[in-house]
Design a protein around this motif. Structure first.
Motif, mmCIF file in Angstrom:
data_model
loop_
_atom_site.group_PDB
_atom_site.id
_atom_site.type_symbol
_atom_site.label_atom_id
_atom_site.label_comp_id
_atom_site.label_asym_id
_atom_site.label_seq_id
_atom_site.Cartn_x
_atom_site.Cartn_y
_atom_site.Cartn_z
ATOM 1 N N CYS A 1 0.931 -1.223 0.162
ATOM 2 C CA CYS A 1 -0.223 0.079 -0.205
ATOM 3 C C CYS A 1 0.627 1.316 0.028
ATOM 4 O O CYS A 1 1.681 1.373 0.834
ATOM 5 C CB CYS A 1 -0.829 0.029 1.137
ATOM 6 S SG CYS A 1 -1.968 1.481 1.313
ATOM 7 N N LYS B 1 -2.667 -1.018 -3.174
ATOM 8 C CA LYS B 1 -3.441 -0.022 -2.714
ATOM 9 C C LYS B 1 -2.971 1.248 -2.461
ATOM 10 O O LYS B 1 -1.717 1.322 -2.404
ATOM 11 C CB LYS B 1 -3.823 -0.662 -1.155
ATOM 12 C CG LYS B 1 -4.323 -2.114 -1.370
ATOM 13 C CD LYS B 1 -5.663 -2.414 -1.757
ATOM 14 C CE LYS B 1 -6.321 -3.660 -1.686
ATOM 15 N NZ LYS B 1 -7.523 -3.702 -2.508
ATOM 16 N N GLY C 1 -3.204 2.590 6.231
ATOM 17 C CA GLY C 1 -2.817 2.044 5.240
ATOM 18 C C GLY C 1 -2.807 0.233 5.979
ATOM 19 O O GLY C 1 -3.020 -0.305 4.919
ATOM 20 N N THR D 1 -6.350 -0.820 5.389
ATOM 21 C CA THR D 1 -6.496 -1.291 3.746
ATOM 22 C C THR D 1 -6.136 -2.648 3.603
ATOM 23 O O THR D 1 -6.467 -3.400 2.746
ATOM 24 C CB THR D 1 -6.024 -0.174 3.208
ATOM 25 O OG1 THR D 1 -6.388 1.161 3.446
ATOM 26 C CG2 THR D 1 -6.149 -0.387 1.635
#
Length: 231
Positions: free
Chosen positions: A118, A142, A162, A165
Motif C-alpha cells: 500500500c 492499494k 494503510g 487497507t
C-alpha cells in the motif's frame, strides 16, 4: 559502533521475526520517486502567476507536506484564502513533461515483490496513481492519499489506515520512509519494522526518529526484504 556493525546487528535481530511481517507500507515522494523539484516548480509557477514573491529559502516549508496544510498553517500571501482551493490550483501547474519525477533505483524491484503493498502518501490520489504507473506497480496496489486521512504524518493515522487497507495490524507491516515525520508516524502506529532511506534526511535523524535500519537507498534494502519474503 561502526555502520557495518549496526547493519549486521539489525539483520540478526530481524531474522527472528520475519514470519510475522506480512505487508509493505510505502511512502511515495522522496522514498520511491524523487518529485520534489516537480512539485516545487508547480508552486513557483502558481506564485508567479499570482504575482506573489516567495524567497527560495521560504519554499522549504512545502517540502514533504500537503499544499493545503502549508497554506492553512504557515503565514504568507495566501493567508485568509481557502487552503483547499489553493492546493487544487497548485496541482494544475504540475507538468511532468517539463519537470519529470525520477524513479529511485530499486523502486520498481520493490513493486514486484510478492507481498501485499500500500502506498501511504501525503500527496493527492491522482498523483499517487500516476506515480504507480511510472513505477510499473501491480494492479492490486492499494493507495492511501491525502483524501483518505484527517491528520497527516507525523500523526499515526496514515499508517494505521494503510494497515487497515491491507487488512493487517500495523505490527505485521514493514514501513519504508525517507522523512523523520514519516518514521514517527510509523512508529506511533506500531509498525512491525521501519526502514529508512536517507534521501531527504540524514541517517542519524531517521535513526533517532525510530527507524530500525537506515540505508542510503532502496537497493540496499532489497536483501532484507528478500529474506522476509522467503519466510
Amino acid at each position: 559502533m561502526s555502520a557495518d556493525t549496526d547493519t549486521n546487528s539489525v539483520n540478526i535481530d530481524e531474522r527472528k521475526t520475519y514470519g510475522s511481517l506480512k505487508g509493505l507500507l510505502l511512502d511515495l515522494d522522496g522514498t520511491l520517486i524523487d518529485s520534489e523539484h516537480t512539485h516545487l516548480a508547480a508552486y513557483r509557477r502558481m506564485f508567479a502567476a499570482k504575482g506573489w514573491r516567495i524567497a527560495e529559502e521560504e519554499m522549504e516549508i512545502f517540502k514533504g507536506r500537503p499544499g493545503p496544510e502549508v497554506f492553512q498553517s504557515e503565514p504568507g500571501p495566501w493567508s485568509g484564502l481557502d487552503p483547499e482551493k489553493l492546493g487544487l490550483e497548485a496541482r494544475s501547474y504540475v507538468d511532468i513533461r517539463r519537470d519529470p519525477p525520477r524513479i529511485f533505483a530499486g523502486a520498481r524491484e520493490i513493486m514486484q515483490l510478492k507481498m501485499p503493498k500500500c502506498l501511504v502518501t501525503s500527496a493527492w490520489r491522482q498523483w499517487a496513481q500516476l506515480a504507480a504507473r511510472l513505477l510499473d506497480a501491480p494492479t492490486n496496489l492499494k493507495v492511501i492519499s491525502q483524501e483518505d486521512i484527517h491528520a497527516g504524518k507525523p500523526d499515526p493515522e496514515p499508517y494505521l489506515v494503510g494497515a487497515q487497507t491491507l487488512r493487517l495490524p500495523a505490527s505485521s507491516c514493514i514501513v519504508i520512509e525517507d522523512t523523520t515525520s514519516g518514521v514517527i508516524s510509523a512508529r506511533e502506529a506500531g509498525a512491525g519494522r521501519i526502514y529508512g532511506v536517507a534521501t531527504s534526511h540524514s541517517q542519524t535523524a531517521l535513526t533517532e526518529a525510530g527507524a530500525d535500519l537506515v540505508t542510503d537507498g532502496l537497493q540496499e534494502l532489497l536483501p532484507y526484504l528478500g529474506e522476509e519474503l522467503a519466510c
